[in-house]
Design an enzyme around this catalytic site. Structure first.
Site, short mmCIF file in Angstrom:
data_model
loop_
_atom_site.label_atom_id
_atom_site.label_comp_id
_atom_site.label_asym_id
_atom_site.label_seq_id
_atom_site.Cartn_x
_atom_site.Cartn_y
_atom_site.Cartn_z
N HIS A 124 26.93 29.79 -22.57
CA HIS A 124 26.29 31.23 -22.39
C HIS A 124 25.46 31.61 -23.51
O HIS A 124 24.50 32.47 -23.25
CB HIS A 124 27.47 32.29 -22.00
CG HIS A 124 28.45 31.93 -21.00
ND1 HIS A 124 27.75 31.77 -19.77
CD2 HIS A 124 29.56 31.61 -20.73
CE1 HIS A 124 28.73 31.44 -18.80
NE2 HIS A 124 29.80 31.42 -19.29
N ASP A 161 31.61 23.52 -15.90
CA ASP A 161 32.31 24.61 -16.14
C ASP A 161 32.11 25.43 -14.94
O ASP A 161 31.00 25.60 -14.10
CB ASP A 161 31.83 25.21 -17.25
CG ASP A 161 32.44 26.67 -17.70
OD1 ASP A 161 33.36 26.53 -18.77
OD2 ASP A 161 32.36 27.62 -17.14
N HIS A 163 31.63 28.54 -14.81
CA HIS A 163 30.32 29.52 -14.86
C HIS A 163 28.96 28.85 -15.24
O HIS A 163 29.13 27.79 -15.66
CB HIS A 163 30.94 30.37 -16.29
CG HIS A 163 32.23 31.11 -16.19
ND1 HIS A 163 33.37 30.85 -16.88
CD2 HIS A 163 32.37 32.56 -15.69
CE1 HIS A 163 34.10 31.49 -16.77
NE2 HIS A 163 33.68 32.40 -15.95
N ASP A 243 37.67 25.51 -16.23
CA ASP A 243 38.08 26.79 -15.56
C ASP A 243 37.60 26.81 -14.09
O ASP A 243 38.02 27.84 -13.31
CB ASP A 243 37.60 27.91 -16.25
CG ASP A 243 35.88 27.61 -16.69
OD1 ASP A 243 35.36 26.76 -16.15
OD2 ASP A 243 35.36 28.36 -17.55
ZN LIG Z 1 33.68 29.09 -17.81
#
Ligand SMILES: [Zn+2]
Length: 307
Positions: A124, A161, A163, A243
């Site tokens: 991120h 992931d 995200h 995740d």
């Molecule tokens: Zn994540």
């Protein structure tokens, strides 16, 4: 043999009761000691500012160094914590990811496989902004370093992931020789990752609806990543987050343990049977799911590594 980069510095990045906690690296360490202790282990070097500034703005890098507290915890963004021990953890995570590239360049083997067992995650982190638990974008700094060495003409980063890796996408969206492919819950944090975001034809997003199960995940991953990308690469990265496991408390994707084996094997069979692989740890916030998901990922990395 898998080449592991691991540092005790990751135990000193104190985030209190935050989900991205010291417990995560303790679980990873337990797995590595139990199942992979006969593999190669290296201590990462500490990345210097100049190396990080190949991707991040130097003013941002200086600002992070200046903000590290002498005591207590501070917030670098609403989700991202720094403590007195954090800086060496950040620099080790970048350092290990880049050391793997140097190891490939000095190796006579064709097929080197690496796993960077570090924290915090980095995908991120934007050029000039800490975000989503991460400060420096480990995978992006490593891939840019590899690309600058001019030994790798086309690089693929596969991010599973849960995200979207907004930072990695933004850093590479104008570089047609570094491809970024991500499967992620959408719409969801951080808000990016729509299928229409294609960069220079080098960005491949695979949005997943909340509640997505194993069968739907595999179908969408094949359609949007495996079947859409038909190029040859000379270096593969995994941004390996766990995740998207059904037990994870931060998201709503319902992958099973063996889906991480499937992802890893499917990607390697299509893109990386004869090229080096560097996998870097991103998220994963349920300790049981992190242990089992990572073990399934590593089992496949082991299978495709040289002895
Ligand atoms: Zn994540």
């Amino acid at each position: 043999m898998i080449n592991f980069y691991f540092s005790d510095e990751y135990l000193n990045h104190d985030t209190g009761s935050h989900p991205e906690s010291v417990e995560r690296i303790k679980v990873v360490n337990k797995l590595l000691l139990k199942e992979y202790s006969n593999h190669n282990f290296y201590t990462p070097s500490l990345a210097c500012k100049e190396l990080i500034a190949n991707v991040h703005d130097i003013d941002y890098v200086n600002d992070i160094f200046d903000k590290i507290p002498i005591s207590d915890l501070i917030y670098l963004d609403p989700d991202t914590i720094a403590s007195p021990g954090s800086l060496k953890s950040y620099l080790s995570a970048v350092g290990g990811s880049v050391d793997a590239v140097d190891h490939i360049l000095s190796s006579t083997k064709e097929k080197n496989v690496y796993f960077c067992a570090h924290r915090p995650p980095g995908h991120h982190a934007e050029k000039n902004r800490a975000m989503g638990f991460g400060v420096f974008n480990n995978v992006a700094i490593s891939a840019q370093y590899a690309f600058n060495k001019k030994k790798f003409s086309k690089i693929l980063i596969v991010d599973f992931d849960v995200h979207h890796g907004n930072g990695t996408q933004h850093i590479f969206q104008d570089n047609p020789n570094i491809y970024y492919a991500s499967s992620h819950q959408f719409p969801f944090y951080p808000g990016t990752g729509d299928i229409s975001e294609i960069g220079q034809g080098n960005i491949f997003n695979c949005p997943l609806p909340a509640g997505c199960n194993s069968n739907l995940f595999r179908k969408l991953f094949k359609e949007n990543i495996i079947e859409k990308i038909n190029e040859s690469f000379d270096l593969l990265y995994f941004s390996a987050g766990f995740d998207s496991h059904k037990l994870d408390p931060l998201a709503s994707i319902n992958l099973e343990d063996d889906d991480f084996e499937w992802i890893t094997e499917t990607v390697i069979k299509k893109f990386a049977l004869n090229i080096p692989i560097i996998s870097v740890l991103e998220g994963g916030y349920d300790m049981k799911a992190l242990y089992s998901g990572l073990n399934n990922h590593l089992k496949v990395l082991q299978k495709y590594s040289d002895d």
